[in-house]
Design an enzyme around this catalytic site. Structure first.
Site, short mmCIF file in Angstrom:
data_model
loop_
_atom_site.label_atom_id
_atom_site.label_comp_id
_atom_site.label_asym_id
_atom_site.label_seq_id
_atom_site.Cartn_x
_atom_site.Cartn_y
_atom_site.Cartn_z
CG HIS A 123 -2.19 -0.81 0.96
ND1 HIS A 123 -2.62 -1.80 1.83
CD2 HIS A 123 -3.11 -0.81 -0.06
CE1 HIS A 123 -3.72 -2.36 1.37
NE2 HIS A 123 -4.04 -1.79 0.22
CD GLU A 129 -1.05 -4.60 -4.95
OE1 GLU A 129 -2.02 -3.81 -5.01
OE2 GLU A 129 -1.20 -5.84 -4.93
CD GLU A 170 -3.93 0.17 -5.60
OE1 GLU A 170 -4.80 0.71 -4.91
OE2 GLU A 170 -3.48 -0.97 -5.38
CG HIS A 226 -6.59 -2.02 -7.68
ND1 HIS A 226 -7.61 -1.09 -7.55
CD2 HIS A 226 -6.22 -2.34 -6.42
CE1 HIS A 226 -7.84 -0.86 -6.28
NE2 HIS A 226 -7.01 -1.62 -5.56
#
Length: 384
Positions: free
Chosen positions: A192, A216, A242, A292
Protein backbone atom coordinates in the site's frame (compact mmCIF):
# COMPACT_ATOMS: atom_id res chain seq x y z
CA UNK A 1 -28.57 5.51 -31.15
CA UNK A 2 -28.12 8.44 -28.76
CA UNK A 3 -27.53 8.70 -25.02
CA UNK A 4 -30.47 10.43 -23.37
CA UNK A 5 -29.40 10.53 -19.72
CA UNK A 6 -27.35 9.12 -16.88
CA UNK A 7 -28.63 8.02 -13.46
CA UNK A 8 -26.30 7.56 -10.50
CA UNK A 9 -26.75 5.31 -7.47
CA UNK A 10 -24.55 4.53 -4.47
CA UNK A 11 -24.36 1.06 -2.97
CA UNK A 12 -23.11 1.46 0.60
CA UNK A 13 -21.12 -1.00 2.73
CA UNK A 14 -19.29 -0.61 6.05
CA UNK A 15 -16.03 0.35 4.30
CA UNK A 16 -16.71 1.20 0.66
CA UNK A 17 -19.30 3.10 -1.31
CA UNK A 18 -19.79 1.86 -4.85
CA UNK A 19 -21.05 4.45 -7.32
CA UNK A 20 -23.15 2.82 -10.05
CA UNK A 21 -24.21 4.64 -13.21
CA UNK A 22 -26.97 3.71 -15.63
CA UNK A 23 -26.58 5.23 -19.08
CA UNK A 24 -29.90 5.37 -20.97
CA UNK A 25 -30.44 5.58 -24.73
CA UNK A 26 -33.25 6.58 -27.05
CA UNK A 27 -33.60 2.93 -28.15
CA UNK A 28 -34.42 1.73 -24.65
CA UNK A 29 -31.08 0.06 -23.96
CA UNK A 30 -29.19 0.91 -20.78
CA UNK A 31 -25.60 0.28 -19.76
CA UNK A 32 -23.97 -0.07 -16.37
CA UNK A 33 -20.71 1.25 -14.97
CA UNK A 34 -19.29 1.20 -11.44
CA UNK A 35 -16.42 2.60 -9.40
CA UNK A 36 -15.34 2.56 -5.77
CA UNK A 37 -14.06 6.04 -4.90
CA UNK A 38 -11.89 5.94 -1.80
CA UNK A 39 -13.29 8.83 0.26
CA UNK A 40 -14.00 10.91 -2.89
CA UNK A 41 -17.58 9.97 -3.76
CA UNK A 42 -18.95 13.52 -3.60
CA UNK A 43 -16.16 14.79 -5.85
CA UNK A 44 -17.02 12.16 -8.45
CA UNK A 45 -20.72 12.99 -8.38
CA UNK A 46 -19.99 16.70 -8.65
CA UNK A 47 -17.83 16.14 -11.71
CA UNK A 48 -20.45 13.87 -13.32
CA UNK A 49 -23.08 16.59 -12.84
CA UNK A 50 -20.97 18.88 -15.05
CA UNK A 51 -19.55 16.33 -17.49
CA UNK A 52 -22.69 14.40 -18.43
CA UNK A 53 -24.61 17.27 -20.09
CA UNK A 54 -21.41 18.64 -21.61
CA UNK A 55 -19.84 15.47 -23.02
CA UNK A 56 -22.32 12.59 -22.89
CA UNK A 57 -26.00 13.37 -23.49
CA UNK A 58 -26.88 13.33 -27.18
CA UNK A 59 -23.82 11.29 -28.23
CA UNK A 60 -23.57 7.81 -29.73
CA UNK A 61 -22.54 5.12 -27.18
CA UNK A 62 -20.59 3.38 -29.97
CA UNK A 63 -18.25 6.37 -30.26
CA UNK A 64 -16.02 5.46 -27.33
CA UNK A 65 -12.83 6.94 -28.76
CA UNK A 66 -14.61 10.27 -29.17
CA UNK A 67 -15.94 10.12 -25.60
CA UNK A 68 -12.44 9.50 -24.24
CA UNK A 69 -10.97 12.32 -26.30
CA UNK A 70 -13.64 14.82 -25.30
CA UNK A 71 -13.44 14.09 -21.59
CA UNK A 72 -9.63 13.98 -21.48
CA UNK A 73 -8.92 17.04 -23.65
CA UNK A 74 -11.84 19.40 -24.02
CA UNK A 75 -11.99 20.52 -20.38
CA UNK A 76 -8.31 21.50 -20.71
CA UNK A 77 -7.50 20.69 -17.07
CA UNK A 78 -5.14 17.75 -16.64
CA UNK A 79 -7.34 14.69 -15.89
CA UNK A 80 -6.68 12.85 -12.64
CA UNK A 81 -8.44 10.35 -10.41
CA UNK A 82 -11.83 12.10 -10.41
CA UNK A 83 -12.10 12.83 -14.13
CA UNK A 84 -10.72 9.45 -15.20
CA UNK A 85 -13.05 7.61 -12.84
CA UNK A 86 -16.02 9.50 -14.23
CA UNK A 87 -14.88 8.70 -17.75
CA UNK A 88 -14.42 5.05 -16.79
CA UNK A 89 -17.93 4.45 -15.47
CA UNK A 90 -19.44 6.10 -18.54
CA UNK A 91 -17.13 4.32 -20.98
CA UNK A 92 -17.77 0.90 -19.43
CA UNK A 93 -21.51 1.56 -19.60
CA UNK A 94 -21.15 2.37 -23.30
CA UNK A 95 -19.50 -1.00 -23.94
CA UNK A 96 -22.38 -2.64 -22.06
CA UNK A 97 -24.85 -0.88 -24.38
CA UNK A 98 -22.89 -1.88 -27.47
CA UNK A 99 -22.85 -5.53 -26.46
CA UNK A 100 -26.57 -5.53 -25.76
CA UNK A 101 -27.30 -3.82 -29.06
CA UNK A 102 -25.29 -6.40 -31.00
CA UNK A 103 -26.22 -9.43 -28.87
CA UNK A 104 -22.57 -10.09 -28.00
CA UNK A 105 -20.50 -10.21 -24.81
CA UNK A 106 -18.18 -7.23 -24.52
CA UNK A 107 -14.99 -9.26 -24.93
CA UNK A 108 -16.09 -10.08 -28.50
CA UNK A 109 -15.96 -6.34 -29.22
CA UNK A 110 -12.50 -5.92 -27.69
CA UNK A 111 -10.77 -8.35 -30.03
CA UNK A 112 -12.12 -11.67 -28.86
CA UNK A 113 -10.98 -14.13 -26.23
CA UNK A 114 -7.51 -15.61 -25.91
CA UNK A 115 -8.57 -17.75 -22.92
CA UNK A 116 -11.75 -19.51 -21.84
CA UNK A 117 -11.48 -18.74 -18.12
CA UNK A 118 -9.92 -16.07 -15.90
CA UNK A 119 -7.67 -16.86 -12.95
CA UNK A 120 -8.62 -15.04 -9.74
CA UNK A 121 -6.98 -14.28 -6.42
CA UNK A 122 -8.71 -13.38 -3.18
CA UNK A 123 -8.44 -10.15 -1.22
CA UNK A 124 -10.35 -8.80 1.77
CA UNK A 125 -10.31 -12.22 3.45
CA UNK A 126 -8.26 -11.20 6.52
CA UNK A 127 -10.87 -9.21 8.45
CA UNK A 128 -9.64 -10.79 11.68
CA UNK A 129 -7.36 -10.01 14.60
CA UNK A 130 -3.71 -9.53 13.64
CA UNK A 131 -2.53 -12.77 15.16
CA UNK A 132 -0.85 -15.71 13.40
CA UNK A 133 -3.62 -18.03 14.54
CA UNK A 134 -6.41 -15.86 13.12
CA UNK A 135 -4.58 -15.20 9.84
CA UNK A 136 -3.79 -18.91 9.48
CA UNK A 137 -7.44 -19.89 9.89
CA UNK A 138 -8.66 -17.17 7.54
CA UNK A 139 -6.11 -18.10 4.86
CA UNK A 140 -7.13 -21.73 5.16
CA UNK A 141 -10.71 -20.74 4.39
CA UNK A 142 -9.53 -19.08 1.17
CA UNK A 143 -7.81 -22.17 -0.18
CA UNK A 144 -10.65 -24.38 1.00
CA UNK A 145 -12.82 -22.26 -1.27
CA UNK A 146 -10.63 -23.24 -4.21
CA UNK A 147 -8.50 -20.13 -4.69
CA UNK A 148 -5.00 -20.60 -6.09
CA UNK A 149 -3.78 -17.20 -4.91
CA UNK A 150 -4.43 -14.62 -2.21
CA UNK A 151 -3.15 -11.21 -1.17
CA UNK A 152 -2.37 -9.80 2.24
CA UNK A 153 -1.14 -6.54 3.74
CA UNK A 154 0.29 -7.69 7.09
CA UNK A 155 1.88 -4.37 8.08
CA UNK A 156 -0.79 -2.80 10.25
CA UNK A 157 -0.67 1.00 10.18
CA UNK A 158 2.97 1.06 9.02
CA UNK A 159 4.17 4.29 7.42
CA UNK A 160 7.72 4.86 6.06
CA UNK A 161 9.31 2.77 8.82
CA UNK A 162 8.40 -0.39 10.72
CA UNK A 163 9.86 -0.90 14.17
CA UNK A 164 11.31 -4.20 15.39
CA UNK A 165 8.11 -5.30 17.15
CA UNK A 166 5.87 -4.59 14.17
CA UNK A 167 8.39 -6.16 11.79
CA UNK A 168 8.37 -9.39 13.80
CA UNK A 169 4.59 -9.35 14.03
CA UNK A 170 4.13 -8.76 10.31
CA UNK A 171 6.54 -11.55 9.42
CA UNK A 172 4.76 -13.92 11.77
CA UNK A 173 1.50 -13.24 9.95
CA UNK A 174 3.06 -13.95 6.55
CA UNK A 175 4.65 -17.12 7.91
CA UNK A 176 1.27 -18.28 9.21
CA UNK A 177 -0.40 -17.57 5.87
CA UNK A 178 2.26 -19.46 3.91
CA UNK A 179 1.92 -22.41 6.27
CA UNK A 180 -1.86 -22.39 5.84
CA UNK A 181 -1.90 -22.25 2.06
CA UNK A 182 1.02 -24.55 1.33
CA UNK A 183 3.87 -24.10 -1.13
CA UNK A 184 1.91 -23.97 -4.38
CA UNK A 185 -0.71 -21.25 -3.79
CA UNK A 186 0.47 -17.80 -4.90
CA UNK A 187 1.01 -15.32 -2.05
CA UNK A 188 0.89 -11.65 -3.02
CA UNK A 189 2.27 -9.14 -0.52
CA UNK A 190 0.51 -5.77 -0.51
CA UNK A 191 2.46 -2.81 0.87
CA UNK A 192 0.00 0.00 0.00
CA UNK A 193 2.84 2.43 -0.71
CA UNK A 194 3.73 2.45 2.99
CA UNK A 195 7.49 2.43 3.06
CA UNK A 196 10.64 4.34 2.35
CA UNK A 197 12.88 2.63 -0.19
CA UNK A 198 15.24 1.47 2.57
CA UNK A 199 12.43 -0.09 4.62
CA UNK A 200 10.91 -1.73 1.54
CA UNK A 201 14.26 -3.27 0.61
CA UNK A 202 14.76 -4.55 4.16
CA UNK A 203 11.26 -6.06 4.20
CA UNK A 204 11.78 -7.65 0.81
CA UNK A 205 14.82 -9.47 2.12
CA UNK A 206 12.96 -10.67 5.21
CA UNK A 207 9.95 -11.80 3.15
CA UNK A 208 11.96 -13.70 0.54
CA UNK A 209 11.83 -17.06 2.37
CA UNK A 210 8.03 -17.04 2.04
CA UNK A 211 8.32 -16.74 -1.77
CA UNK A 212 5.96 -13.86 -2.52
CA UNK A 213 4.61 -13.84 -6.06
CA UNK A 214 4.98 -10.06 -6.00
CA UNK A 215 5.54 -7.04 -3.77
CA UNK A 216 2.79 -4.53 -4.43
CA UNK A 217 3.41 -0.78 -4.28
CA UNK A 218 6.40 -0.99 -1.92
CA UNK A 219 6.85 2.79 -1.93
CA UNK A 220 4.40 5.66 -2.57
CA UNK A 221 3.58 5.98 -6.28
CA UNK A 222 4.82 9.54 -6.82
CA UNK A 223 8.57 8.78 -6.91
CA UNK A 224 9.61 6.32 -9.60
CA UNK A 225 13.29 6.65 -8.71
CA UNK A 226 12.49 5.19 -5.30
CA UNK A 227 10.69 2.29 -6.97
CA UNK A 228 13.72 1.72 -9.21
CA UNK A 229 15.90 1.56 -6.09
CA UNK A 230 13.71 -1.12 -4.54
CA UNK A 231 13.53 -3.14 -7.75
CA UNK A 232 17.32 -3.09 -8.05
CA UNK A 233 17.68 -4.69 -4.60
CA UNK A 234 15.23 -7.59 -4.76
CA UNK A 235 14.48 -10.54 -7.01
CA UNK A 236 10.82 -10.53 -5.98
CA UNK A 237 8.61 -9.21 -8.81
CA UNK A 238 7.31 -5.67 -8.33
CA UNK A 239 3.65 -4.83 -8.98
CA UNK A 240 2.17 -1.33 -9.12
CA UNK A 241 -0.12 0.96 -11.08
CA UNK A 242 -3.48 1.25 -9.33
CA UNK A 243 -2.85 4.94 -8.54
CA UNK A 244 -1.84 5.96 -12.05
CA UNK A 245 -4.79 7.37 -13.94
CA UNK A 246 -3.91 8.05 -17.57
CA UNK A 247 -1.84 6.16 -20.13
CA UNK A 248 0.55 9.11 -20.10
CA UNK A 249 1.24 8.58 -16.39
CA UNK A 250 2.69 5.17 -17.27
CA UNK A 251 5.32 6.36 -19.72
CA UNK A 252 8.09 6.85 -17.17
CA UNK A 253 7.10 3.64 -15.42
CA UNK A 254 7.58 1.70 -18.65
CA UNK A 255 10.89 3.45 -19.28
CA UNK A 256 12.15 2.69 -15.77
CA UNK A 257 11.79 -1.08 -16.18
CA UNK A 258 11.26 -1.10 -12.40
CA UNK A 259 7.98 -3.01 -12.55
CA UNK A 260 7.03 -6.56 -13.56
CA UNK A 261 3.23 -6.53 -13.19
CA UNK A 262 0.92 -3.61 -14.02
CA UNK A 263 -2.14 -3.21 -11.80
CA UNK A 264 -4.17 -0.74 -13.80
CA UNK A 265 -7.57 -0.07 -12.24
CA UNK A 266 -9.92 0.23 -15.19
CA UNK A 267 -12.43 2.17 -13.07
CA UNK A 268 -9.89 4.89 -12.22
CA UNK A 269 -8.06 5.12 -15.55
CA UNK A 270 -10.69 5.73 -18.20
CA UNK A 271 -12.26 2.33 -18.74
CA UNK A 272 -11.78 -0.67 -20.97
CA UNK A 273 -10.28 0.82 -24.12
CA UNK A 274 -7.66 2.79 -22.19
CA UNK A 275 -6.73 -0.38 -20.28
CA UNK A 276 -6.54 -2.32 -23.53
CA UNK A 277 -4.09 0.24 -24.90
CA UNK A 278 -1.99 -0.02 -21.75
CA UNK A 279 -1.97 -3.80 -21.99
CA UNK A 280 -0.61 -3.54 -25.52
CA UNK A 281 2.21 -1.26 -24.41
CA UNK A 282 2.90 -3.53 -21.44
CA UNK A 283 3.18 -6.47 -23.80
CA UNK A 284 5.86 -4.68 -25.82
CA UNK A 285 7.80 -4.31 -22.55
CA UNK A 286 7.22 -7.98 -21.58
CA UNK A 287 5.13 -6.99 -18.57
CA UNK A 288 2.12 -8.82 -17.16
CA UNK A 289 -1.27 -7.31 -16.36
CA UNK A 290 -3.09 -7.98 -13.08
CA UNK A 291 -5.78 -5.28 -12.87
CA UNK A 292 -6.62 -3.81 -9.49
CA UNK A 293 -10.27 -4.37 -8.58
CA UNK A 294 -11.92 -3.44 -5.30
CA UNK A 295 -15.37 -3.04 -6.84
CA UNK A 296 -18.53 -5.07 -6.99
CA UNK A 297 -20.09 -7.19 -9.71
CA UNK A 298 -20.14 -4.54 -12.45
CA UNK A 299 -16.47 -3.60 -12.32
CA UNK A 300 -15.53 -7.26 -11.87
CA UNK A 301 -17.55 -8.22 -14.95
CA UNK A 302 -15.81 -5.48 -16.94
CA UNK A 303 -12.44 -6.79 -15.78
CA UNK A 304 -13.33 -10.32 -16.87
CA UNK A 305 -14.13 -9.13 -20.37
CA UNK A 306 -10.80 -7.30 -20.50
CA UNK A 307 -8.88 -10.28 -19.10
CA UNK A 308 -10.37 -12.53 -21.75
CA UNK A 309 -8.67 -10.46 -24.46
CA UNK A 310 -5.18 -9.82 -22.96
CA UNK A 311 -2.36 -12.13 -23.98
CA UNK A 312 -0.22 -10.86 -21.10
CA UNK A 313 -2.88 -11.26 -18.38
CA UNK A 314 -1.76 -12.85 -15.09
CA UNK A 315 -4.57 -12.89 -12.51
CA UNK A 316 -7.65 -10.94 -11.40
CA UNK A 317 -8.17 -9.45 -7.93
CA UNK A 318 -11.53 -10.21 -6.30
CA UNK A 319 -12.97 -9.12 -2.96
CA UNK A 320 -16.57 -10.16 -3.01
CA UNK A 321 -16.34 -13.77 -1.87
CA UNK A 322 -15.18 -12.30 1.46
CA UNK A 323 -17.42 -9.22 1.65
CA UNK A 324 -21.06 -8.41 2.26
CA UNK A 325 -23.06 -10.85 0.09
CA UNK A 326 -25.55 -8.18 -0.92
CA UNK A 327 -22.84 -6.49 -3.02
CA UNK A 328 -23.13 -9.18 -5.68
CA UNK A 329 -26.79 -9.91 -4.98
CA UNK A 330 -27.63 -6.34 -6.03
CA UNK A 331 -26.13 -7.04 -9.47
CA UNK A 332 -26.87 -10.65 -10.46
CA UNK A 333 -25.24 -12.40 -13.40
CA UNK A 334 -21.53 -12.46 -12.50
CA UNK A 335 -19.90 -15.90 -12.77
CA UNK A 336 -18.62 -17.35 -9.49
CA UNK A 337 -15.03 -18.34 -8.78
CA UNK A 338 -14.78 -22.13 -9.14
CA UNK A 339 -11.48 -23.89 -8.44
CA UNK A 340 -9.68 -20.57 -8.66
CA UNK A 341 -11.15 -19.36 -11.95
CA UNK A 342 -14.02 -17.30 -13.31
CA UNK A 343 -15.81 -18.58 -16.39
CA UNK A 344 -16.16 -15.96 -19.10
CA UNK A 345 -19.45 -14.03 -19.07
CA UNK A 346 -21.54 -15.24 -22.00
CA UNK A 347 -24.53 -12.88 -22.05
CA UNK A 348 -24.76 -9.75 -24.21
CA UNK A 349 -22.95 -6.71 -22.85
CA UNK A 350 -21.26 -7.07 -19.49
CA UNK A 351 -23.69 -9.86 -18.59
CA UNK A 352 -24.98 -8.36 -15.33
CA UNK A 353 -28.13 -6.45 -14.43
CA UNK A 354 -29.13 -4.12 -11.58
CA UNK A 355 -31.63 -5.14 -8.91
CA UNK A 356 -33.04 -1.72 -8.06
CA UNK A 357 -35.17 -2.90 -5.15
CA UNK A 358 -32.29 -4.58 -3.34
CA UNK A 359 -29.95 -1.69 -4.15
CA UNK A 360 -32.37 0.73 -2.44
CA UNK A 361 -32.01 -1.27 0.78
CA UNK A 362 -28.26 -0.48 0.98
CA UNK A 363 -27.82 3.28 0.68
CA UNK A 364 -24.57 5.18 0.96
CA UNK A 365 -22.69 4.93 4.25
CA UNK A 366 -20.80 7.99 5.54
CA UNK A 367 -17.38 6.55 6.31
CA UNK A 368 -13.72 7.47 6.08
CA UNK A 369 -11.57 4.46 5.24
CA UNK A 370 -7.97 5.07 6.35
CA UNK A 371 -5.36 2.46 5.42
CA UNK A 372 -2.88 4.04 7.86
CA UNK A 373 -5.09 3.64 10.91
CA UNK A 374 -4.71 0.78 13.35
CA UNK A 375 -7.26 -1.94 12.69
CA UNK A 376 -8.00 -0.91 9.10
CA UNK A 377 -7.80 -4.54 7.99
CA UNK A 378 -11.08 -5.25 9.80
CA UNK A 379 -12.69 -3.04 7.12
CA UNK A 380 -15.04 -1.38 9.53
CA UNK A 381 -14.23 2.20 8.60
CA UNK A 382 -14.64 5.13 10.94
CA UNK A 383 -17.86 7.07 10.48
CA UNK A 384 -17.21 10.35 8.75
Amino acid sequence: MKITGVRTHVLGTPWRNLTIVEVATDEGLTGLGEVRMLNHTDALHGYLAEAVPRHVVGTDPFDVESLVHRMMRFDYARPGEIAMSALAVLEIACWDIQGKALGLPVYKLLGGAVRDRVKAYANGWYQVERTPEEFHAAARRVVDRGYLGLKVDPFGAGLFELDAEETARSLSLVEAVRDAIGPDVELFIEMHGRFSAATAIRMAGLLAPFRPAWLEEPVPPENLKALETVAAHTDIPIATGERLHTRYDYRELFESQAVDILQTDITHSGGLLEAKKLAGTAETHYLLMAPHNVGGAISTAANLHLAATMVNFKTQEYFNDFADPFVTECVPGLPEVVDGYFALPDKPGLGVELNHELLAQHPRVQVHFNLFESGWERRQAQRA
